[in-house]
Design a protein around this motif. Structure first.
Motif, PDB file in Angstrom:
ATOM      1  N   PRO A 145     -52.489 -11.880  92.940  1.00 12.29           N
ATOM      2  CA  PRO A 145     -52.676 -12.853  94.029  1.00 12.29           C
ATOM      3  C   PRO A 145     -52.376 -14.281  93.586  1.00 12.29           C
ATOM      4  O   PRO A 145     -52.484 -14.621  92.412  1.00 12.29           O
ATOM      5  N   ARG A 146     -51.985 -15.096  94.548  1.00  9.57           N
ATOM      6  CA  ARG A 146     -51.683 -16.506  94.309  1.00  9.57           C
ATOM      7  C   ARG A 146     -52.627 -17.397  95.096  1.00  9.57           C
ATOM      8  O   ARG A 146     -52.995 -17.063  96.227  1.00  9.57           O
ATOM      9  N   ALA A 147     -52.984 -18.515  94.489  1.00  6.01           N
ATOM     10  CA  ALA A 147     -53.675 -19.587  95.199  1.00  6.01           C
ATOM     11  C   ALA A 147     -52.700 -20.748  95.339  1.00  6.01           C
ATOM     12  O   ALA A 147     -51.948 -21.054  94.403  1.00  6.01           O
ATOM     13  N   THR A 148     -52.701 -21.389  96.506  1.00  9.04           N
ATOM     14  CA  THR A 148     -51.843 -22.560  96.727  1.00  9.04           C
ATOM     15  C   THR A 148     -52.729 -23.697  97.242  1.00  9.04           C
ATOM     16  O   THR A 148     -52.788 -23.952  98.444  1.00  9.04           O
ATOM     17  N   LYS A 156     -51.128 -18.340  89.853  1.00 10.66           N
ATOM     18  CA  LYS A 156     -51.241 -16.878  89.822  1.00 10.66           C
ATOM     19  C   LYS A 156     -52.591 -16.534  89.189  1.00 10.66           C
ATOM     20  O   LYS A 156     -52.875 -16.939  88.056  1.00 10.66           O
ATOM     21  N   VAL A 157     -53.395 -15.778  89.913  1.00 11.87           N
ATOM     22  CA  VAL A 157     -54.745 -15.458  89.453  1.00 11.87           C
ATOM     23  C   VAL A 157     -54.704 -14.088  88.758  1.00 11.87           C
ATOM     24  O   VAL A 157     -54.908 -13.044  89.369  1.00 11.87           O
ATOM     25  N   ILE A 158     -54.411 -14.133  87.456  1.00  5.83           N
ATOM     26  CA  ILE A 158     -54.294 -12.906  86.665  1.00  5.83           C
ATOM     27  C   ILE A 158     -55.672 -12.301  86.430  1.00  5.83           C
ATOM     28  O   ILE A 158     -55.873 -11.089  86.545  1.00  5.83           O
ATOM     29  N   ALA A 159     -56.640 -13.146  86.098  1.00  3.53           N
ATOM     30  CA  ALA A 159     -58.036 -12.702  85.951  1.00  3.53           C
ATOM     31  C   ALA A 159     -58.933 -13.850  86.374  1.00  3.53           C
ATOM     32  O   ALA A 159     -58.591 -15.024  86.205  1.00  3.53           O
ATOM     33  N   GLY A 160     -60.092 -13.510  86.943  1.00  3.09           N
ATOM     34  CA  GLY A 160     -61.023 -14.534  87.375  1.00  3.09           C
ATOM     35  C   GLY A 160     -60.731 -15.015  88.788  1.00  3.09           C
ATOM     36  O   GLY A 160     -60.270 -14.245  89.638  1.00  3.09           O
ATOM     37  N   GLU A 161     -60.946 -16.306  89.024  1.00  4.14           N
ATOM     38  CA  GLU A 161     -60.847 -16.860  90.371  1.00  4.14           C
ATOM     39  C   GLU A 161     -60.307 -18.282  90.329  1.00  4.14           C
ATOM     40  O   GLU A 161     -60.586 -19.041  89.397  1.00  4.14           O
ATOM     41  N   SER A 162     -59.532 -18.633  91.348  1.00  5.98           N
ATOM     42  CA  SER A 162     -59.022 -19.998  91.483  1.00  5.98           C
ATOM     43  C   SER A 162     -58.903 -20.345  92.959  1.00  5.98           C
ATOM     44  O   SER A 162     -58.261 -19.605  93.718  1.00  5.98           O
ATOM     45  N   HIS A 163     -59.564 -21.422  93.378  1.00  3.51           N
ATOM     46  CA  HIS A 163     -59.466 -21.938  94.742  1.00  3.51           C
ATOM     47  C   HIS A 163     -59.694 -20.841  95.781  1.00  3.51           C
ATOM     48  O   HIS A 163     -58.943 -20.718  96.755  1.00  3.51           O
ATOM     49  N   LEU A 178     -55.163 -17.809  84.278  1.00  2.00           N
ATOM     50  CA  LEU A 178     -54.466 -18.397  85.412  1.00  2.00           C
ATOM     51  C   LEU A 178     -53.121 -18.965  84.970  1.00  2.00           C
ATOM     52  O   LEU A 178     -53.030 -19.622  83.935  1.00  2.00           O
ATOM     53  N   ASP A 179     -52.089 -18.700  85.763  1.00  2.00           N
ATOM     54  CA  ASP A 179     -50.747 -19.214  85.492  1.00  2.00           C
ATOM     55  C   ASP A 179     -50.452 -20.305  86.522  1.00  2.00           C
ATOM     56  O   ASP A 179     -50.337 -20.030  87.720  1.00  2.00           O
ATOM     57  N   PHE A 180     -50.354 -21.550  86.049  1.00  2.00           N
ATOM     58  CA  PHE A 180     -50.125 -22.705  86.921  1.00  2.00           C
ATOM     59  C   PHE A 180     -48.659 -23.137  86.877  1.00  2.00           C
ATOM     60  O   PHE A 180     -48.104 -23.333  85.792  1.00  2.00           O
ATOM     61  N   LYS A 181     -48.059 -23.304  88.055  1.00  2.00           N
ATOM     62  CA  LYS A 181     -46.780 -23.997  88.182  1.00  2.00           C
ATOM     63  C   LYS A 181     -47.016 -25.192  89.095  1.00  2.00           C
ATOM     64  O   LYS A 181     -47.405 -25.027  90.260  1.00  2.00           O
ATOM     65  N   VAL A 182     -46.807 -26.401  88.537  1.00  2.00           N
ATOM     66  CA  VAL A 182     -47.180 -27.639  89.224  1.00  2.00           C
ATOM     67  C   VAL A 182     -45.973 -28.564  89.293  1.00  2.00           C
ATOM     68  O   VAL A 182     -45.380 -28.909  88.265  1.00  2.00           O
ATOM     69  N   ASP A 183     -45.608 -28.961  90.505  1.00  2.00           N
ATOM     70  CA  ASP A 183     -44.511 -29.918  90.681  1.00  2.00           C
ATOM     71  C   ASP A 183     -44.919 -31.293  90.145  1.00  2.00           C
ATOM     72  O   ASP A 183     -46.100 -31.565  89.900  1.00  2.00           O
ATOM     73  N   MET A 184     -43.956 -32.163  89.979  1.00  2.00           N
ATOM     74  CA  MET A 184     -44.233 -33.513  89.488  1.00  2.00           C
ATOM     75  C   MET A 184     -45.112 -34.291  90.475  1.00  2.00           C
ATOM     76  O   MET A 184     -45.139 -34.007  91.673  1.00  2.00           O
ATOM     77  N   PHE A 245     -53.853 -21.260  81.877  1.00  2.00           N
ATOM     78  CA  PHE A 245     -55.228 -21.718  81.660  1.00  2.00           C
ATOM     79  C   PHE A 245     -56.059 -20.464  81.386  1.00  2.00           C
ATOM     80  O   PHE A 245     -56.105 -19.556  82.221  1.00  2.00           O
ATOM     81  N   ILE A 246     -56.677 -20.399  80.214  1.00  2.00           N
ATOM     82  CA  ILE A 246     -57.395 -19.203  79.777  1.00  2.00           C
ATOM     83  C   ILE A 246     -58.786 -19.619  79.315  1.00  2.00           C
ATOM     84  O   ILE A 246     -58.927 -20.558  78.522  1.00  2.00           O
ATOM     85  N   ALA A 247     -59.804 -18.950  79.832  1.00  2.00           N
ATOM     86  CA  ALA A 247     -61.183 -19.296  79.473  1.00  2.00           C
ATOM     87  C   ALA A 247     -62.045 -18.046  79.541  1.00  2.00           C
ATOM     88  O   ALA A 247     -61.717 -17.080  80.248  1.00  2.00           O
TER      89      ALA A 247
END
Length: 294
Positions: A145-148, A156-163, A178-184, A245-247
């Motif tokens: 799943p993805r959070a936007t 990309k929410v590989i494990a855990g939770e985001s937004h 979590l795999d973050f892709k962030v525009d400028m 981001f890994i925690a």
């Protein structure tokens, strides 16, 4: 007396460059966690960014006592183990393998391609789960799943939770991946339990972390402060950024590691070598097994 409050955002405690080194057969890795300067980051044992050409790979080898998480960025990787589990993962796909009491397997790139590029994370298992039965959780890219949280930010929410978006992956050791892709020119925050340790691994671009805007560059591991703050603020400026981001919850147990075996005592490591050499206590199927993909 006045009550003390946690800082608004976690900050960066340390930045370590992941230098490229050889590993396996014909493979190049940038080791993040697991370097001499950053041996462990409880509950995490290792993070490698790997790049393997079609003639390289990681032929037959054992594991016990922890989990390996393989996340593909480019290309395809084949996997086969001594229990008959076999498959291929491609760009964006995930394999979460719980080695538990014992696995012998092979990890090799698909021969029809130029290279396989991805991340492999090793997560320690608590003592109570170190000798559990092996298990796999495998997700294709489209199943993650993805959070936007805003335009130009995809998580990309590989494990855990985001937004508000949760992963379906079961973690024996409580973990966020979590795999973050962030525009400028974006600012994004991520919540994190106050007791978790964590880090960012920068894959591409530059990000500025925390209230002090610590500059994180590609191929650097940025460990988070352990100050009880429950958010982390991440900004981009004049370029896009891609990072993980890994925690996770620290186990606070003894770590005794010998290569692919991770236990709580030297005696347990000795017993593991005896088990592996004598094909018992989880390694019974290793006696005559050889992978067909190596």
């Amino acid at each position: 007396m006045t009550a003390t409050t946690a800082p608004l955002s976690r900050s960066i405690a340390r930045s370590v460059l992941s230098k490229e080194q050889s590993e396996g057969v014909g493979a190049r890795v940038r080791r993040s966690i697991g370097r001499p300067e950053l041996r462990n980051h409880d509950p995490f044992l290792m993070l490698d960014e790997f790049s393997v050409d079609k003639n390289g790979g990681f032929p037959d080898h054992p594991h016990r006592g922890f989990e390996t998480v393989t996340y593909m960025l480019e290309g395809q990787f084949q996997h086969e183990d001594f229990a008959g589990h076999k498959g291929t993962i491609g760009p964006g796909d995930l394999q979460w393998m719980t080695a538990g009491r014992g696995i012998v397997h092979s990890e090799m790139p698909v021969k029809s391609q130029t290279r396989a590029h991805g991340l492999q994370l090793w997560i320690n298992l608590p003592k109570e789960h170190k000798m559990c039965e092996p298990q796999y959780q495998e997700l294709l890219d489209g199943q993650i799943p993805r959070a936007t949280p805003q335009d130009g930010v995809v998580v990309k929410v590989i494990a855990g939770e985001s937004h508000g978006v949760k992963s379906q992956v079961y973690t024996r050791t409580p973990t966020m991946y979590l795999d973050f892709k962030v525009d400028m020119n974006k600012t994004v925050t991520q919540t994190i339990p106050s007791t978790y340790t964590g880090f960012l691994y920068m894959l591409k671009g530059t990000a500025f972390i925390g209230d002090k805007e610590f500059e994180g560059k590609a191929h650097h591991t940025l460990t988070l402060s352990e100050d009880g703050a429950t958010t982390i603020k991440i900004q981009t400026k004049d370029e896009d950024a891609h990072f993980v981001f890994i925690a996770g919850e620290p186990l606070k147990e003894p770590i005794v590691q010998h290569g692919p075996f991770v236990m709580n005592s030297s005696e347990e490591i000795y017993d593991t070598f005896v088990d592996y050499q004598n094909n018992k206590n989880g390694f019974e199927r290793a006696r005559k097994w050889r992978s067909t993909i190596a």
